[in-house]
Write a protein that holds these residues in place. Structure first.
Motif, PDB file in Angstrom:
ATOM      1  N   ILE A 298      -5.947  -1.898   6.447  1.00 32.10           N
ATOM      2  CA  ILE A 298      -5.777  -2.647   5.203  1.00 32.10           C
ATOM      3  C   ILE A 298      -7.125  -2.759   4.516  1.00 32.10           C
ATOM      4  N   THR A 299      -7.145  -2.528   3.213  1.00 29.48           N
ATOM      5  CA  THR A 299      -8.402  -2.645   2.490  1.00 29.48           C
ATOM      6  C   THR A 299      -8.863  -4.085   2.495  1.00 29.48           C
ATOM      7  N   SER A 300     -10.084  -4.269   2.907  1.00 30.32           N
ATOM      8  CA  SER A 300     -10.598  -5.619   3.002  1.00 30.32           C
ATOM      9  C   SER A 300     -11.971  -5.634   2.377  1.00 30.32           C
ATOM     10  N   TYR A 371       2.348  -7.006   3.788  1.00 29.29           N
ATOM     11  CA  TYR A 371       3.212  -6.383   2.805  1.00 29.29           C
ATOM     12  C   TYR A 371       2.621  -5.102   2.211  1.00 29.29           C
ATOM     13  N   LYS A 382       0.500   2.009  -3.782  1.00 30.02           N
ATOM     14  CA  LYS A 382      -0.547   1.198  -3.151  1.00 30.02           C
ATOM     15  C   LYS A 382      -0.608  -0.117  -3.900  1.00 30.02           C
ATOM     16  N   ILE A 383      -0.506  -1.199  -3.170  1.00 34.81           N
ATOM     17  CA  ILE A 383      -0.612  -2.496  -3.839  1.00 34.81           C
ATOM     18  C   ILE A 383      -1.555  -3.384  -3.053  1.00 34.81           C
ATOM     19  N   SER A 384      -1.920  -4.480  -3.664  1.00 33.61           N
ATOM     20  CA  SER A 384      -2.637  -5.489  -2.899  1.00 33.61           C
ATOM     21  C   SER A 384      -2.086  -6.834  -3.318  1.00 33.61           C
ATOM     22  N   VAL A 385      -2.173  -7.780  -2.400  1.00 37.75           N
ATOM     23  CA  VAL A 385      -1.722  -9.131  -2.684  1.00 37.75           C
ATOM     24  C   VAL A 385      -2.963 -10.002  -2.679  1.00 37.75           C
ATOM     25  N   GLY A 386      -3.230 -10.595  -3.829  1.00 40.47           N
ATOM     26  CA  GLY A 386      -4.523 -11.257  -3.968  1.00 40.47           C
ATOM     27  C   GLY A 386      -4.473 -12.753  -3.736  1.00 40.47           C
TER      28      GLY A 386
ATOM     29  N   ASN B  32       2.067 -11.997  -8.299  1.00 41.52           N
ATOM     30  CA  ASN B  32       0.712 -11.744  -7.823  1.00 41.52           C
ATOM     31  C   ASN B  32       0.506 -10.457  -7.046  1.00 41.52           C
ATOM     32  N   VAL B  34      -0.608  -6.834  -6.952  1.00 42.07           N
ATOM     33  CA  VAL B  34      -1.469  -6.021  -7.807  1.00 42.07           C
ATOM     34  C   VAL B  34      -1.314  -4.554  -7.405  1.00 42.07           C
ATOM     35  N   PHE B  35      -0.964  -3.712  -8.367  1.00 41.51           N
ATOM     36  CA  PHE B  35      -0.790  -2.299  -8.046  1.00 41.51           C
ATOM     37  C   PHE B  35      -2.097  -1.540  -8.138  1.00 41.51           C
ATOM     38  N   PHE B  36      -2.169  -0.490  -7.371  1.00 44.00           N
ATOM     39  CA  PHE B  36      -3.381   0.317  -7.339  1.00 44.00           C
ATOM     40  C   PHE B  36      -3.159   1.628  -8.101  1.00 44.00           C
ATOM     41  N   TYR B 126     -18.244   3.078   5.150  1.00 46.79           N
ATOM     42  CA  TYR B 126     -16.870   2.727   4.858  1.00 46.79           C
ATOM     43  C   TYR B 126     -16.389   3.300   3.536  1.00 46.79           C
TER      44      TYR B 126
END
Lengths: 666, 149
Positions: A298-300, A371, A382-386, B32, B34-36, B126
């Motif tokens: 997971i992108t962190s 998720y 690709k999504i992120s939950v902020g 909330n 957010v799409f990439f 990274y």
């Protein structure tokens, strides 16, 4: 030579853990005393072997033995001593060795202090600890061996990532791991109890100190990490709802719930399967946290380079460990029936609601964290939950919890009259509403929610104090007697008072620093000054400074309020010599009402510097509150009833619980 | 209340609480997520100006610009086929460099990406998975080792 000894000791520890993980538990099943008796010596031997292995690695780091791959990648002869030591766990391989070392320390601790445990239970608990150690040592030896050599050995190393060369982060991993891995003890107790099909108050009294130890370490580890992010990353924030942060927060929530449901189990012999369930979940979330941090799926914002192959191994360990525990749970949990019923409005009820909210909060964080991974695996994008998601869910869940936290200690076990409790809290209630309105009035009207948050924290603080006042019957009996009562309060109740009031203070800090942060970004030349939040910040000078293994650009700021005494603040931007990696060192000046916080950035072409100045309200309160919470867990632990070997002192316990006032929340 | 009714009301209360929590989570999710986008995706799909999104790729060589006297910085994010101009006001993460991977969060308005946050890395080795994805999609992925240079 030493490295080979370390490597060999680790392999021996692996085989020792296999013996520890199999013979005693089989012996317990067939009631073979001699097999069960193997549990303690094998646990202690395993601890000794891993310790040898760990010491060997540490010596390799201290002596800069560059024939070892991880020393080359993470150390350098110029590095200060502290970071040579912390370099041992400042990398994947070494940190996993620390993981199993701590696992073995807990195993050894149970073996040492567990003399009063029933032999069969002790054998089973230690066996399960042994199996956990076996799994993780396999993981180390197969995918991340810290003793891998490199040939030819280079003359010097590549240095430890400069961001990790910091006292806060030197101690962050050991503390966090002591917390994560501490939850393995409650897990082992839970699984052992499931095998036996027996969970009773004695079991709960055994589990509680271990849960407390793990909780205390986890709390300090999380806070130290948050503090590090606050001063080292230079963003002025202390929590980003980042996957890696969530990974440590989820087990914390579960451990908090466990701590409280174990109270109900110990006092009232009910909520049995729920407590066992929480013990399993808490450790499952710990391993999941290790997976998230170590696999890099997971992108962190805190991401470090990682290897997906390792992730798969940890995931397999997670599935096997937790899968087995849940199968066992599904099969045996129906045997665990509580003996006492209770009304919804009672202390049990209050603690159950607290458990419900903590668990839902933990689940919602889990959902938000994983998720993006599911969506990715299903190839839906690709999504992120902020952070906004987490804030939107977490805050509404925690608000009722904190409100109930104030009230629940006033309720009696089994059945309570809510009005009686409320009437004792009249003053606390009125005062906190006044605080809410007062803050709302002083501050911007737009931040009604934040003002409410301050009101809520005032409520918890005042209610906790009222509970203490009530317990010692202040003003009800002569003052001297009250003081006597105060001094005779059991340590467990002191623990609650400290932890709950600590949370109240921390919540005030969190709310204020999120809502009323003042931020100002500008270009500054030497001699320029700027006003932020009523303080005057003057950039007096910019100097180049040489550190042991870095060069720094240091800004000298004179900060004053209304021409009062000047404070000198010195933010730095460092470039580390070996890696050429820059780091930011914010300058922080704590005051009662908030932190002054300065970051110096890059130099512009015209010779000016970008600076970022913050006023972070009540941030010191947050750290202070967290310290109180950790202190609370330490004080609770010294309660004589948890003196390890507690079951033998039941008589003492019965005496102290016969006084209803004294038994409150211990 | 009879015990039976009491139990029923307890179940109803628990269910209501659970339903409320689920509703809370779903509503929060809706708003909330957010799409990439990779730079090529962004130019193709053109999301609305109010939608919060993330873009990722490499910081284009010689694209970082700072005007004297302002704190705003502009640069281009590229997947080596297309690139998107980005503006950001603030101090960039320490490891922000040209030809390095970057992930930016913000909004896309009138051909310009207004970043509110630039994700920092803690480690030079990274590469954010999204950035690797962007480069793979544009066919420019050369593996992590070469990209470090």
């Amino acid at each position: 030579m030493l490295v080979e000894i370390g490597h060999f000791a680790l392999v021996l520890a692996l085989s020792m853990s296999f013996v520890q993980g199999t013979l005693p538990i089989i012996g317990a099943h067939y009631n073979k005393q001699s097999w069960m008796a193997l549990a303690r010596p094998t646990a202690l031997l395993q601890l000794m072997l891993i310790l040898i292995s760990f010491v060997a690695l540490t010596i390799a780091f201290l002596g800069s033995d560059f024939s070892l791959k991880i020393v080359v990648n993470n150390s350098h002869t110029l590095k200060p001593l502290l970071y040579k030591i912390s370099g041992v766990w400042g990398n994947h391989e070494g940190s996993m060795l620390l993981w199993v070392l701590i696992l073995a320390i807990y195993g050894g601790a149970i073996a040492t202090w567990g003399k009063n445990l029933r032999p069969a239970l002790r054998a089973r608990v230690l066996s399960i600890q042994g199996l956990l150690g076996f799994g993780f040592m396999l993981f180390i030896l197969f995918t991340s061996n810290p003793f891998d050599r490199i040939s030819p050995a280079p003359i010097n190393g590549q240095d430890l990532n400069p961001l990790l060369q910091d006292p806060g982060l030197a101690f962050h991993p050991p503390l966090l791991y002591l917390g994560y891995v501490g939850l393995s003890t409650t897990f082992s107790f839970a699984v052992a109890a499931l095998i036996e099909g027996k969970v009773d108050p004695v079991w709960a009294r055994w589990v509680r100190p271990w849960a407390l130890v793990a909780w205390g370490f986890l709390t300090s580890g999380i806070v130290l990490g948050s503090w590090w992010a606050y001063y080292e990353l230079g963003w002025g924030g202390w929590w980003f709802w980042d996957p890696v942060e969530n990974a440590s927060f989820m087990p914390w929530l579960a451990a908090t719930a466990l701590l409280h449901s174990a109270i109900v189990l110990e006092k009232r012999d009910t909520l049995k399967s729920w407590t066992v369930f929480l013990a399993i979940i808490a450790f499952a979330l710990s391993i999941l946290g290790t997976f998230i941090v170590r696999s890099g799926v997971i992108t962190s914002v805190h991401a470090f380079a990682s290897d997906p192959g390792r992730g798969v191994f940890i995931l397999a360990l997670l599935v096997i460990t937790i899968g087995t525990a849940f199968v066992l749970f599904g099969w045996r949990a129906p045997l665990l029936k509580g003996s006492n019923l209770f009304q919804p409005i009672s202390r049990e009820g209050g603690l159950l609601i607290n458990n419900f909210l903590l668990t839902v909060a933990s689940a919602s964080i889990l959902l938000g964290t994983l998720y993006p991974l599911f969506i990715d695996v299903l190839e839906l994008g690709k999504i992120s939950v902020g952070a906004p998601y987490f804030n939107a869910v977490f805050v509404p869940l925690m608000t009722p919890m904190i409100l109930i936290m104030g009230l629940a200690p006033f309720m009696t076990w089994k059945r309570a009259d809510i009005l009686v409790g409320m009437s004792k809290l009249k003053i606390a209630g009125i005062l906190s509403i006044l605080v809410f309105i007062g803050v709302w009035f002083i501050k911007d009207k737009a931040t009604v929610l934040a003002s409410f948050g301050i009101g809520v924290s005032a409520w918890l603080f005042l209610a906790t104090l009222s509970e203490l006042k009530n317990r010692i019957n202040l003003f009800g009996i002569p003052f001297k007697e009250s003081i006597n009562k105060l001094l005779r309060q059991p340590r467990g109740s002191w623990g609650m008072t400290l932890a709950h009031s600590g949370l109240a203070i921390a919540v005030a800090g969190m709310t204020a620093s999120s809502a009323w942060k003042v931020e100002s970004i500008q270009n500054m030349n030497t001699g320029n000054s700027i006003n932020v939040a009523g303080y005057e910040f003057k950039l007096e000078d910019v100097r180049q400074v040489r550190g042991p293994n870095y060069l720094a650009t240091r800004g000298i700021f004179a900060v004053s309020k209304h021409n009062s005494n000047k404070i000198i603040m010195k933010p730095e931007k460092r470039i580390y010599a070996v890696s050429q990696q820059p780091t930011t060192e914010a300058a922080i000046e704590p005051t009662l009402l908030g932190d002054l916080y300065i970051v110096i950035g890059d130099k512009n072409k015209d010779g000016s510097y970008i600076t970022r100045i913050y006023f972070n309200p009540l941030v010191p309160w947050m750290w202070f509150g967290a310290i109180l919470m950790v202190l609370g867990s330490i004080v609770s632990l010294t309660d004589r009833r948890y003196r390890i070997g507690a079951p033998s002192s039941r008589k003492m316990l019965r005496q102290s619980t016969s006084d209803p006032v004294e038994s409150i929340n211990t | 209340m009879k015990p039976k009714n009491k139990r029923l009301s307890l179940i109803v209360a628990t269910m209501t609480a659970l339903a409320a929590s689920v509703a809370l989570i779903l509503v929060a999710f809706e708003d909330n997520v957010v799409f990439f986008y990779s730079p090529s995706d962004l130019l193709k799909k053109r999301p609305g100006p109010t939608q919060k999104l993330r873009i990722g790729g490499l910081v284009k060589k010689d694209s970082i610009k700072r005007e004297p006297g302002v704190t705003e910085v502009s640069f281009e994010v590229t997947d080596l086929n297309n690139s998107v101009p980005v503006v950001f006001n603030g101090i960039l993460p320490d490891l922000f460099r040209e030809e390095q991977g970057v992930v930016a969060e913000g909004r896309y308005r009138e051909q310009l990406f207004y970043a509110t946050q630039i994700l920092a890395k803690h480690d030079e080795q990274y590469m954010p998975p999204e950035v690797a994805e962007s480069l793979k999609k544009s066919g420019k992925w050369k593996g992590p080792v070469e990209l470090e240079k």
